[in-house]
Design an enzyme around this catalytic site. Structure first.
Site, PDB file in Angstrom:
ATOM      1  N   GLU A  52      47.355  59.208 135.395  1.00  0.00           N
ATOM      2  CA  GLU A  52      47.870  59.416 134.038  1.00  0.00           C
ATOM      3  C   GLU A  52      47.010  60.453 133.333  1.00  0.00           C
ATOM      4  O   GLU A  52      45.793  60.486 133.554  1.00  0.00           O
ATOM      5  CB  GLU A  52      47.796  58.114 133.243  1.00  0.00           C
ATOM      6  CG  GLU A  52      48.670  57.014 133.788  1.00  0.00           C
ATOM      7  CD  GLU A  52      48.452  55.726 133.003  1.00  0.00           C
ATOM      8  OE1 GLU A  52      49.227  55.490 132.073  1.00  0.00           O
ATOM      9  OE2 GLU A  52      47.507  54.994 133.319  1.00  0.00           O
ATOM     10  N   HIS A  87      51.140  47.023 140.372  1.00  0.00           N
ATOM     11  CA  HIS A  87      51.999  48.145 140.800  1.00  0.00           C
ATOM     12  C   HIS A  87      51.587  48.710 142.160  1.00  0.00           C
ATOM     13  O   HIS A  87      52.418  48.903 143.046  1.00  0.00           O
ATOM     14  CB  HIS A  87      51.933  49.288 139.778  1.00  0.00           C
ATOM     15  CG  HIS A  87      52.330  48.889 138.400  1.00  0.00           C
ATOM     16  ND1 HIS A  87      53.450  48.143 138.137  1.00  0.00           N
ATOM     17  CD2 HIS A  87      51.766  49.136 137.198  1.00  0.00           C
ATOM     18  CE1 HIS A  87      53.552  47.955 136.837  1.00  0.00           C
ATOM     19  NE2 HIS A  87      52.539  48.542 136.242  1.00  0.00           N
ATOM     20  N   LYS A 144      42.995  57.039 134.232  1.00  0.00           N
ATOM     21  CA  LYS A 144      43.459  57.647 132.983  1.00  0.00           C
ATOM     22  C   LYS A 144      42.709  58.937 132.766  1.00  0.00           C
ATOM     23  O   LYS A 144      41.616  59.118 133.284  1.00  0.00           O
ATOM     24  CB  LYS A 144      43.216  56.692 131.822  1.00  0.00           C
ATOM     25  CG  LYS A 144      44.091  55.448 131.925  1.00  0.00           C
ATOM     26  CD  LYS A 144      44.149  54.700 130.633  1.00  0.00           C
ATOM     27  CE  LYS A 144      45.118  53.537 130.704  1.00  0.00           C
ATOM     28  NZ  LYS A 144      46.536  53.934 130.697  1.00  0.00           N
ATOM     29  N   ARG A 161      58.084  38.196 114.689  1.00  0.00           N
ATOM     30  CA  ARG A 161      57.771  37.543 113.404  1.00  0.00           C
ATOM     31  C   ARG A 161      58.258  38.375 112.230  1.00  0.00           C
ATOM     32  O   ARG A 161      58.543  37.834 111.160  1.00  0.00           O
ATOM     33  CB  ARG A 161      56.256  37.332 113.286  1.00  0.00           C
ATOM     34  CG  ARG A 161      55.727  36.266 114.222  1.00  0.00           C
ATOM     35  CD  ARG A 161      54.235  36.295 114.266  1.00  0.00           C
ATOM     36  NE  ARG A 161      53.763  37.623 114.645  1.00  0.00           N
ATOM     37  CZ  ARG A 161      52.483  37.966 114.751  1.00  0.00           C
ATOM     38  NH1 ARG A 161      51.544  37.081 114.487  1.00  0.00           N
ATOM     39  NH2 ARG A 161      52.142  39.182 115.103  1.00  0.00           N
TER      40      ARG A 161
END
Ligand code: NAP
EC number: 1.1.1.49
Length: 487
Positions: A214, A238, A336, A51
């Site tokens: 991670e 995944h 995480k 946009r």
């Protein structure tokens, strides 16, 4: 000798979400690398759509920064950017679409690739408008980014709506893990060597573990992540795709359907986890404040600024109920704010049936094949050998190291480089077919339901640790350990 990287057919790659994070960090750099290698024909175009009210020149400037165009690279970036264009439009509104369709009509013979790098709630609008401008005709393909839905029902809605405009052979559901060198190498190792396949079964393999860890927290993606959680964000797509690549039967060929048929059978053979066994087979966690990458970091709830029962860590034990794998546990784990950024598959073989060595020789460690997907892609096969020297016979466990970058003296191409050109070539082997996505949700939905019904919150873990202690217990009660800090 023919070039290892031949040019592909001329194409227009249209990136909806062209100003977004994925486009700037992954898609444009991937195309730039393929450009530098001479694979992108001159009359091909990359067209960013979003946009934001900018034009070709403004977009090129944004992408120049994203490509870090300095020094000798700058000239190549300039040449590449001549093939980059931009159109501003809102996927939900009609304005701008005629202009965009006119741009596409300038190169009627180019393969058209529409990459939907936007939030999935725009997929239906985008596809509908592509259809009404007849941009779905001829050599047109659509690429869908994850997540495809948040459960089977919403995935079906997206797939049905996309399917109204693009048929299945035009639809490329991307899972960039499948484009990673190590994952391709798993195919080469398994099916290009006579050594592994006879051992690749319950008789010789003790267990398989897959970790996707991670160090980062959710950062500015907290709003998205809080609706998803680790199971939806990582496991359903995944990690299950990696399970498929490890566990599938040898396909008859590398043709797209031969490979995807075998992957589908694995997904359909996953042992169900539901309210009856979820407490025993799964562990959910959520990080609290701690330390990561050498500094103090806030907990998930502080980052979100709200209460939440979303898991930022999951560990689970599953099995593939078929003749090859019955009885072999697959331990899957992702999270995480863990201590290391690492993605790896560990195939752990059984111990030798009888030791001929004295206790003074040391223990015989089991063979392990460790396939590392990141950070440094490579494969290590752990073997037992004799410690060199004239002393007594002492055993050592050493890796046969097949680090690709060192072995071939090349840098690893990013997964998107391969996958994007596969779309142009019309090769969907490394993309998910609709029935795979459905089978993965059919397995994941009962786990999510079981968690929701249990009313239990995820177990807290301190940022910078390997998740809740229950995750360690999940594997150690079976007499096995996670490959933490191992290689
Ligand atoms: P992002 O940074 O939020 O970018 C979203 C893009 O969509 C922007 O270019 C935005 O530009 C555009 N957009 C939003 N609303 C629009 C509308 N109504 N019409 C046209 N364009 C619109 O998101 P992202 O991180 O790039 O992720 C894109 C998709 O890839 C998501 O589905 C995400 O889950 C998936 N994904 C991302 C990553 C990653 O590493 N980032 C990894 C795996 C999957 P304007 O606001 O200017 O319109």
């Amino acid at each position: 000798m023919s070039s290892p990287n031949p040019q592909v057919q001329s194409f227009d790659l249209v990136i909806f979400g062209g100003t977004g994070d994925l486009a700037a960090r992954k898609l444009l750099p991937a195309m730039f690398h393929r450009f530098v290698d001479g694979q992108i024909p001159e009359n091909s175009r990359i067209i960013g759509i979003a946009r934001e009210a900018t034009d070709d020149a403004g977009y090129r400037e944004q992408m120049r920064k994203a490509l870090n165009a300095e020094g000798p690279k700058a000239e190549k970036v300039d040449a590449f950017l001549k093939q980059v264009f931009y159109r501003s439009l809102d996927a939900r509104k009609d304005a701008g679409w005629d202009d965009f369709a006119a741009l596409m009509a300038e190169r009627p013979d180019n393969v058209r690739v529409f990459y939907l790098s936007t939030s999935p709630d725009l997929f239906i609008d985008i596809c509908t408008r592509l259809g009404s401008h007849r941009l779905n005709e001829g050599a047109s393909r659509v690429v869908l980014e994850k997540p495809i839905g948040r459960d089977l029902q919403s995935a079906n809605q997206i797939n049905d709506a996309v399917g109204q405009v693009f048929n299945e052979s035009q639809t490329y559901r991307i899972d960039h893990y499948l484009g990673k060198e190590t994952v391709q190498n798993l195919l080469a190792l398994r099916f290009g060597n006579a050594l592994f396949e006879p051992l690749w079964n319950a008789e010789h393999i003790d267990h398989v573990q897959i970790t996707v860890a991670e160090t980062l927290g959710v950062g500015n993606r907290a709003a998205y992540y809080n609706r998803a959680g680790a199971l939806r964000d990582m496991v359903q797509n995944h990690i299950l795709q990696l399970v498929c690549m490890v566990a599938m039967e040898p396909p008859a060929s590398l043709s797209p359907d031969a490979v995807r048929d075998e992957k589908l059978k694995v997904l359909r053979s996953l042992r169900p986890i539901d309210a009856s066994n979820a407490a025993h087979l799964t562990v959910r966690g959520q990080y609290r404040a701690g330390a990561a990458e050498g500094q103090g970091v806030p907990g998930y709830l502080e980052e979100l600024g709200d209460k939440s029962d979303t898991e930022t860590f999951v560990a689970l034990k599953t099995e593939i109920a078929n003749w090859r794998w019955a009885g072999v546990p697959f331990y899957l784990r992702t999270g995480k704010r863990l201590p290391e950024r690492v993605s790896e598959i560990v195939v752990a073989f059984k111990s030798v049936p009888h030791s001929i060595f004295d206790a003074s020789a040391g223990a015989i460690a089991n063979n392990r094949l460790v396939l590392r997907l990141q950070p440094d892609e490579g494969v290590k096969l752990w073997l037992t050998i004799k410690h060199p020297g004239p002393g007594g016979l002492r055993l050592r466990h050493v890796p046969l190291d097949m680090s690709f970058a060192e072995a071939f003296g090349v840098s690893q191409p990013d997964a998107y480089e391969r996958l994007l050109l596969d779309v142009v070539r019309g090769n969907p082997t490394l993309f998910m077919r609709r029935d795979e996505v459905e089978a993965a949700w059919l397995w994941a939905d009962p786990i999510l339901d079981a968690w929701a019904c249990s009313g239990e919150s995820p177990k807290p873990y301190t940022a910078g640790t390997w998740g809740p202690s229950a995750s360690v217990a999940l594997i150690e009660r079976d007499g096995r350990t996670w490959n933490d800090g191992g290689e």
